[in-house]
Design a protein around this motif. Sequence first.
Motif, PDB file in Angstrom:
ATOM      1  N   PRO A  54      12.168  -4.782 -28.343  1.00 28.12           N
ATOM      2  CA  PRO A  54      11.633  -6.107 -27.996  1.00 28.12           C
ATOM      3  C   PRO A  54      10.529  -5.989 -26.933  1.00 28.12           C
ATOM      4  CG  PRO A  54      14.033  -6.136 -28.028  1.00 28.12           C
ATOM      5  CD  PRO A  54      13.609  -4.697 -28.173  1.00 28.12           C
ATOM      6  N   ASP A  55       9.509  -6.827 -27.076  1.00 25.65           N
ATOM      7  CA  ASP A  55       8.368  -6.769 -26.158  1.00 25.65           C
ATOM      8  C   ASP A  55       8.798  -6.918 -24.702  1.00 25.65           C
ATOM      9  OD1 ASP A  55       6.880  -6.539 -28.450  1.00 25.65           O
ATOM     10  OD2 ASP A  55       5.930  -8.519 -28.276  1.00 25.65           O
ATOM     11  N   TRP A  56       9.747  -7.802 -24.437  1.00 28.54           N
ATOM     12  CA  TRP A  56      10.157  -8.030 -23.057  1.00 28.54           C
ATOM     13  C   TRP A  56      10.848  -6.795 -22.479  1.00 28.54           C
ATOM     14  CZ3 TRP A  56      15.137  -7.837 -21.248  1.00 28.54           C
ATOM     15  CH2 TRP A  56      16.167  -7.904 -22.190  1.00 28.54           C
ATOM     16  N   VAL A  57      11.562  -6.049 -23.306  1.00 31.03           N
ATOM     17  CA  VAL A  57      12.205  -4.816 -22.838  1.00 31.03           C
ATOM     18  C   VAL A  57      11.125  -3.774 -22.528  1.00 31.03           C
ATOM     19  CG1 VAL A  57      13.736  -2.910 -23.464  1.00 31.03           C
ATOM     20  CG2 VAL A  57      14.366  -5.259 -24.050  1.00 31.03           C
ATOM     21  N   MET A  58      10.151  -3.641 -23.409  1.00 37.21           N
ATOM     22  CA  MET A  58       9.059  -2.697 -23.177  1.00 37.21           C
ATOM     23  C   MET A  58       8.302  -3.068 -21.903  1.00 37.21           C
ATOM     24  SD  MET A  58       7.583   0.053 -24.059  1.00 37.21           S
ATOM     25  CE  MET A  58       7.981   0.406 -25.760  1.00 37.21           C
ATOM     26  N   GLY A  59       8.047  -4.358 -21.719  1.00 32.82           N
ATOM     27  CA  GLY A  59       7.366  -4.806 -20.503  1.00 32.82           C
ATOM     28  C   GLY A  59       8.156  -4.459 -19.246  1.00 32.82           C
ATOM     29  N   ALA A  60       9.462  -4.664 -19.302  1.00 31.96           N
ATOM     30  CA  ALA A  60      10.317  -4.344 -18.154  1.00 31.96           C
ATOM     31  C   ALA A  60      10.331  -2.846 -17.883  1.00 31.96           C
ATOM     32  CB  ALA A  60      11.733  -4.859 -18.385  1.00 31.96           C
ATOM     33  N   LEU A  61      10.400  -2.043 -18.936  1.00 28.33           N
ATOM     34  CA  LEU A  61      10.388  -0.586 -18.758  1.00 28.33           C
ATOM     35  C   LEU A  61       9.062  -0.100 -18.167  1.00 28.33           C
ATOM     36  CD1 LEU A  61      12.178   0.575 -22.039  1.00 28.33           C
ATOM     37  CD2 LEU A  61      13.083   0.654 -19.696  1.00 28.33           C
ATOM     38  N   CYS A  62       7.982  -0.670 -18.638  1.00 37.52           N
ATOM     39  CA  CYS A  62       6.673  -0.299 -18.094  1.00 37.52           C
ATOM     40  C   CYS A  62       6.584  -0.693 -16.615  1.00 37.52           C
ATOM     41  CB  CYS A  62       5.546  -0.958 -18.894  1.00 37.52           C
ATOM     42  SG  CYS A  62       5.346  -0.280 -20.554  1.00 37.52           S
ATOM     43  N   TYR A  63       7.054  -1.886 -16.290  1.00 38.87           N
ATOM     44  CA  TYR A  63       7.046  -2.323 -14.892  1.00 38.87           C
ATOM     45  C   TYR A  63       7.869  -1.351 -14.045  1.00 38.87           C
ATOM     46  CZ  TYR A  63       7.288  -5.220 -10.731  1.00 38.87           C
ATOM     47  OH  TYR A  63       7.186  -5.668  -9.443  1.00 38.87           O
ATOM     48  N   ALA A  64       9.047  -0.987 -14.518  1.00 39.95           N
ATOM     49  CA  ALA A  64       9.916  -0.066 -13.784  1.00 39.95           C
ATOM     50  C   ALA A  64       9.228   1.283 -13.569  1.00 39.95           C
ATOM     51  CB  ALA A  64      11.238   0.119 -14.527  1.00 39.95           C
ATOM     52  N   ALA A  65       8.457   1.725 -14.552  1.00 44.19           N
ATOM     53  CA  ALA A  65       7.759   3.005 -14.435  1.00 44.19           C
ATOM     54  C   ALA A  65       6.692   2.978 -13.339  1.00 44.19           C
ATOM     55  CB  ALA A  65       7.126   3.388 -15.775  1.00 44.19           C
ATOM     56  N   PHE A  66       6.200   1.796 -13.004  1.00 41.54           N
ATOM     57  CA  PHE A  66       5.159   1.668 -11.988  1.00 41.54           C
ATOM     58  C   PHE A  66       5.722   1.554 -10.570  1.00 41.54           C
ATOM     59  CE2 PHE A  66       2.332   1.196 -15.447  1.00 41.54           C
ATOM     60  CZ  PHE A  66       1.036   1.274 -14.971  1.00 41.54           C
ATOM     61  N   ILE A  67       7.005   1.289 -10.416  1.00 44.21           N
ATOM     62  CA  ILE A  67       7.574   1.060  -9.085  1.00 44.21           C
ATOM     63  C   ILE A  67       7.352   2.263  -8.167  1.00 44.21           C
ATOM     64  CG2 ILE A  67       9.737   0.751  -7.804  1.00 44.21           C
ATOM     65  CD1 ILE A  67      10.625  -1.157 -10.044  1.00 44.21           C
ATOM     66  N   GLY A  68       7.709   3.446  -8.623  1.00 47.50           N
ATOM     67  CA  GLY A  68       7.560   4.644  -7.789  1.00 47.50           C
ATOM     68  C   GLY A  68       6.128   4.937  -7.387  1.00 47.50           C
ATOM     69  N   PRO A  69       5.206   5.016  -8.338  1.00 49.24           N
ATOM     70  CA  PRO A  69       3.813   5.297  -7.967  1.00 49.24           C
ATOM     71  C   PRO A  69       3.203   4.239  -7.040  1.00 49.24           C
ATOM     72  CG  PRO A  69       4.134   5.674 -10.312  1.00 49.24           C
ATOM     73  CD  PRO A  69       5.401   5.051  -9.795  1.00 49.24           C
ATOM     74  N   VAL A  70       3.492   2.966  -7.296  1.00 47.97           N
ATOM     75  CA  VAL A  70       2.931   1.913  -6.443  1.00 47.97           C
ATOM     76  C   VAL A  70       3.544   1.987  -5.039  1.00 47.97           C
ATOM     77  CG1 VAL A  70       2.680  -0.583  -6.128  1.00 47.97           C
ATOM     78  CG2 VAL A  70       2.297   0.432  -8.374  1.00 47.97           C
ATOM     79  N   TYR A  71       4.839   2.273  -4.973  1.00 46.75           N
ATOM     80  CA  TYR A  71       5.485   2.470  -3.673  1.00 46.75           C
ATOM     81  C   TYR A  71       4.766   3.570  -2.895  1.00 46.75           C
ATOM     82  CZ  TYR A  71       8.660   4.895  -0.503  1.00 46.75           C
ATOM     83  OH  TYR A  71       9.183   5.557   0.573  1.00 46.75           O
ATOM     84  N   LEU A  72       4.541   4.715  -3.548  1.00 45.91           N
ATOM     85  CA  LEU A  72       3.902   5.838  -2.864  1.00 45.91           C
ATOM     86  C   LEU A  72       2.477   5.497  -2.415  1.00 45.91           C
ATOM     87  CD1 LEU A  72       5.144   8.777  -5.109  1.00 45.91           C
ATOM     88  CD2 LEU A  72       5.863   8.249  -2.753  1.00 45.91           C
ATOM     89  N   LEU A  73       1.738   4.791  -3.254  1.00 42.10           N
ATOM     90  CA  LEU A  73       0.376   4.388  -2.866  1.00 42.10           C
ATOM     91  C   LEU A  73       0.392   3.427  -1.686  1.00 42.10           C
ATOM     92  CD1 LEU A  73      -1.261   3.988  -6.384  1.00 42.10           C
ATOM     93  CD2 LEU A  73      -1.889   5.651  -4.615  1.00 42.10           C
ATOM     94  N   HIS A  74       1.291   2.444  -1.723  1.00 43.10           N
ATOM     95  CA  HIS A  74       1.375   1.514  -0.592  1.00 43.10           C
ATOM     96  C   HIS A  74       1.817   2.245   0.674  1.00 43.10           C
ATOM     97  CE1 HIS A  74       0.247  -2.205  -2.347  1.00 43.10           C
ATOM     98  NE2 HIS A  74       1.317  -2.363  -3.113  1.00 43.10           N
ATOM     99  N   ARG A  75       2.802   3.122   0.549  1.00 39.89           N
ATOM    100  CA  ARG A  75       3.312   3.827   1.725  1.00 39.89           C
ATOM    101  C   ARG A  75       2.229   4.699   2.357  1.00 39.89           C
ATOM    102  NH1 ARG A  75       5.591   8.730   3.027  1.00 39.89           N
ATOM    103  NH2 ARG A  75       7.153   8.648   4.686  1.00 39.89           N
ATOM    104  N   ARG A  76       1.538   5.457   1.522  1.00 42.68           N
ATOM    105  CA  ARG A  76       0.559   6.412   2.033  1.00 42.68           C
ATOM    106  C   ARG A  76      -0.803   5.790   2.304  1.00 42.68           C
ATOM    107  NH1 ARG A  76       0.117  12.380   0.012  1.00 42.68           N
ATOM    108  NH2 ARG A  76       2.006  12.322   1.220  1.00 42.68           N
ATOM    109  N   LEU A  77      -1.277   4.950   1.407  1.00 45.79           N
ATOM    110  CA  LEU A  77      -2.649   4.447   1.502  1.00 45.79           C
ATOM    111  C   LEU A  77      -2.722   3.090   2.195  1.00 45.79           C
ATOM    112  CD1 LEU A  77      -5.616   4.931   0.647  1.00 45.79           C
ATOM    113  CD2 LEU A  77      -5.083   3.761  -1.483  1.00 45.79           C
ATOM    114  N   SER A  78      -2.004   2.107   1.679  1.00 44.83           N
ATOM    115  CA  SER A  78      -2.129   0.748   2.216  1.00 44.83           C
ATOM    116  C   SER A  78      -1.639   0.644   3.651  1.00 44.83           C
ATOM    117  CB  SER A  78      -1.343  -0.248   1.360  1.00 44.83           C
ATOM    118  OG  SER A  78      -1.764  -0.221   0.019  1.00 44.83           O
ATOM    119  N   PHE A  79      -0.454   1.192   3.920  1.00 51.68           N
ATOM    120  CA  PHE A  79       0.169   0.996   5.225  1.00 51.68           C
ATOM    121  C   PHE A  79       0.213   2.262   6.080  1.00 51.68           C
ATOM    122  CE2 PHE A  79       1.881  -2.246   2.368  1.00 51.68           C
ATOM    123  CZ  PHE A  79       1.498  -3.377   3.060  1.00 51.68           C
TER     124      PHE A  79
END
Length: 146
Positions: A54-79
């Motif tokens: 289902p599209d909503w499951v794929m969307g949720a999985l893709c979002y989950a895949a971005f959590i780690g990389p975005v966390y690392l970018l915010h931790r290191r770069l943004s803040f």
Amino acid sequence: MSASLESQIREAKEGNGRRRVATELALFVLVGGGAALALAAVTTAMISLGTRMPDWVMGALCYAAFIGPVYLLHRRLSFRSHASHRQAFPRYLAVQLSAIGLVSLFSFVCYDVLGVETAVGSVIVLGLTAGVNFAVLRLWAFAARQ
């Protein structure tokens, strides 16, 4: 030390503090905006593969895949945080989960209470949620223990 010199030092520190917050905010928007665009592209590509998921499951999985990389970018770069991952990552996850509640609340107020047009409401909801997230990430999630 003279009062004049103390005043100049205090003003310089305050100016540096404002510039630092402005820089953090600009990088926060850049990282978040870039991640949002990348997420949209990846999600669209993954859904178009026809996986029978289902599209909503794929969307949720893709979002989950971005959590780690975005966390690392915010931790290191943004803040530029020196908080340990053990402290910062659970807090980051808590902020992400609370954002779901904020989006729900802001959406309810915009659409159901105030009757704001969908496109305008979306921008308001995004802006308010991102603003709260920036403040909480800066002051709590990525703040190093004192």
